[in-house]
Design a protein around this motif. Structure first.
Motif, PDB file in Angstrom:
ATOM      1  N   UNK A  74      -7.794  10.068  -5.649  1.00  0.00           N
ATOM      2  CA  UNK A  74      -7.466   9.389  -4.522  1.00  0.00           C
ATOM      3  C   UNK A  74      -8.129  10.261  -3.465  1.00  0.00           C
ATOM      4  N   UNK A  75      -8.966   9.793  -2.482  1.00  0.00           N
ATOM      5  CA  UNK A  75      -9.784  10.467  -1.418  1.00  0.00           C
ATOM      6  C   UNK A  75      -8.484  11.186  -0.475  1.00  0.00           C
ATOM      7  N   UNK A  99      -2.695   4.861  -2.579  1.00  0.00           N
ATOM      8  CA  UNK A  99      -3.798   4.169  -2.158  1.00  0.00           C
ATOM      9  C   UNK A  99      -4.320   5.419  -0.939  1.00  0.00           C
ATOM     10  N   UNK A 100      -3.684   6.039  -0.412  1.00  0.00           N
ATOM     11  CA  UNK A 100      -4.242   6.957   0.737  1.00  0.00           C
ATOM     12  C   UNK A 100      -3.307   8.224   0.585  1.00  0.00           C
ATOM     13  N   UNK A 126       0.967  -1.144   0.130  1.00  0.00           N
ATOM     14  CA  UNK A 126       0.137   0.037  -0.102  1.00  0.00           C
ATOM     15  C   UNK A 126       0.783   1.200  -0.004  1.00  0.00           C
ATOM     16  N   UNK A 127       0.501   2.119  -0.676  1.00  0.00           N
ATOM     17  CA  UNK A 127       1.442   3.247  -0.774  1.00  0.00           C
ATOM     18  C   UNK A 127       0.546   4.544  -0.359  1.00  0.00           C
ATOM     19  N   UNK A 128       1.431   5.249   0.667  1.00  0.00           N
ATOM     20  CA  UNK A 128       0.705   6.280   1.239  1.00  0.00           C
ATOM     21  C   UNK A 128       1.569   7.499   0.887  1.00  0.00           C
ATOM     22  N   UNK A 129       0.766   8.630   0.683  1.00  0.00           N
ATOM     23  CA  UNK A 129       1.354  10.007   0.454  1.00  0.00           C
ATOM     24  C   UNK A 129       0.922  10.902   1.717  1.00  0.00           C
TER      25      UNK A 129
END
Ligand code: IP8
Length: 275
Positions: free
Chosen positions: A248-249, A192-193, A1-4
């Motif tokens: 992406x939300x 993803x986030x 999962x990729x989070x920014x």
């Protein structure tokens, strides 16, 4: 999962005091990130951090009259803004390293640029992970190659970018906000986030209550005023506008909710994303 994740400049600096890190707030943020990466059953396995300018970048940008649209060809002035952001980036990295977060700096001025209108097709990097989407800087297109960020992620590093000055074709250099960067990265990394950690617990309505969900700027335009302190990239309205542009939300929340966001929960305001 990729989070920014964006850490707001007002969160990690004392925005009213030129070039002052808010060491306590930075420690809280770094602790939350170190904790989340240490517990990967809950936390993100690929994390990209972007921090804003706070009292480092905005102070110098304002002094030199440089904004997201007002450019300058004064290399000394642009270097000063970039240099101040480098100092803040060093402070963020130090806090991360002290807690064992495997963070590396990525400095946008060296890799990104903007070009106005349709005269520039931007084909020079089109196969190299560039985001060629429009940004909120009028009709300017941001070109932010992400191949090095991808390579860092693949090696288990946490890339740490920041709002910066970037070359802007026809205008010299302009300011690239951290919000524009997270929007671009969320798209090009297919994140993803997307989290925006701010000084407030979310986007607030006229009564000071957190708005749960924002689907369009017009629905909240009257409520969102300008930032209290000098902010050359537009305060909360600019933030919401930029976040609405990404599929992406995005979650806007306060520092005390960073841990919850990194654990997969949805604190604060959700901006955009699927209906
Ligand atoms: O605080 C602006 O980034 P932001 C960076 O994310 C500079 O808007 C250099 C003012």
């Amino acid at each position: 999962m990729t989070t920014v994740l964006k850490l707001g400049g007002s969160v990690v600096t004392r925005k009213e005091d030129p070039e002052t890190v808010d060491a306590d707030a930075l420690a809280i943020a770094a602790d939350a990130i170190a904790g989340a990466l240490g517990d990967r059953s809950d936390g993100p396995d690929r994390l990209v951090v972007v921090h804003g300018g706070g009292s480092f970048g905005h102070h110098h940008a304002d002094r030199h009259g440089v904004s997201a649209t007002a450019g300058s060809h004064d290399a000394a002035a642009l270097s000063e803004i970039h240099g101040a952001m480098g100092e803040l980036n060093d402070a963020v990295l130090d806090a991360f390293h002290e807690r064992g977060v495997n963070a590396l700096p990525v400095r946008p001025l060296s890799v990104a640029y903007r070009a106005d209108g349709t005269g520039d097709s931007g084909t020079d990097g089109a196969t190299d992970g560039d985001d060629h989407s429009g940004t909120d800087s009028e009709t300017a297109r941001l070109h932010l190659p992400t191949a090095s960020v991808e390579a860092m992620l693949a090696e288990g590093f946490v890339p740490v970018l920041h709002g910066d000055v970037v070359t802007h074709r026809g205008r010299g250099g302009t300011i690239l906000s951290g919000d524009e960067i997270v929007v671009s990265l969320a798209r090009s990394l297919d994140a993803d986030r997307l989290g925006v950690c701010s000084t407030v617990p979310g986007v607030l309505d006229a009564n000071g209550d957190v708005i749960e969900r924002i689907d369009s700027l017009s629905s909240v335009a009257e409520t969102l005023g300008a930032s209290d302190a000098t902010d050359v990239t537009g305060g909360m309205a600019g933030k919401v506008r930029a976040l609405l542009a990404v599929p992406t939300p995005a979650h806007v929340f306060g520092l005390s909710d960073l841990e919850a966001f990194l654990a997969g929960r949805a604190p604060g305001t959700v901006v955009g994303g699927p209906e």
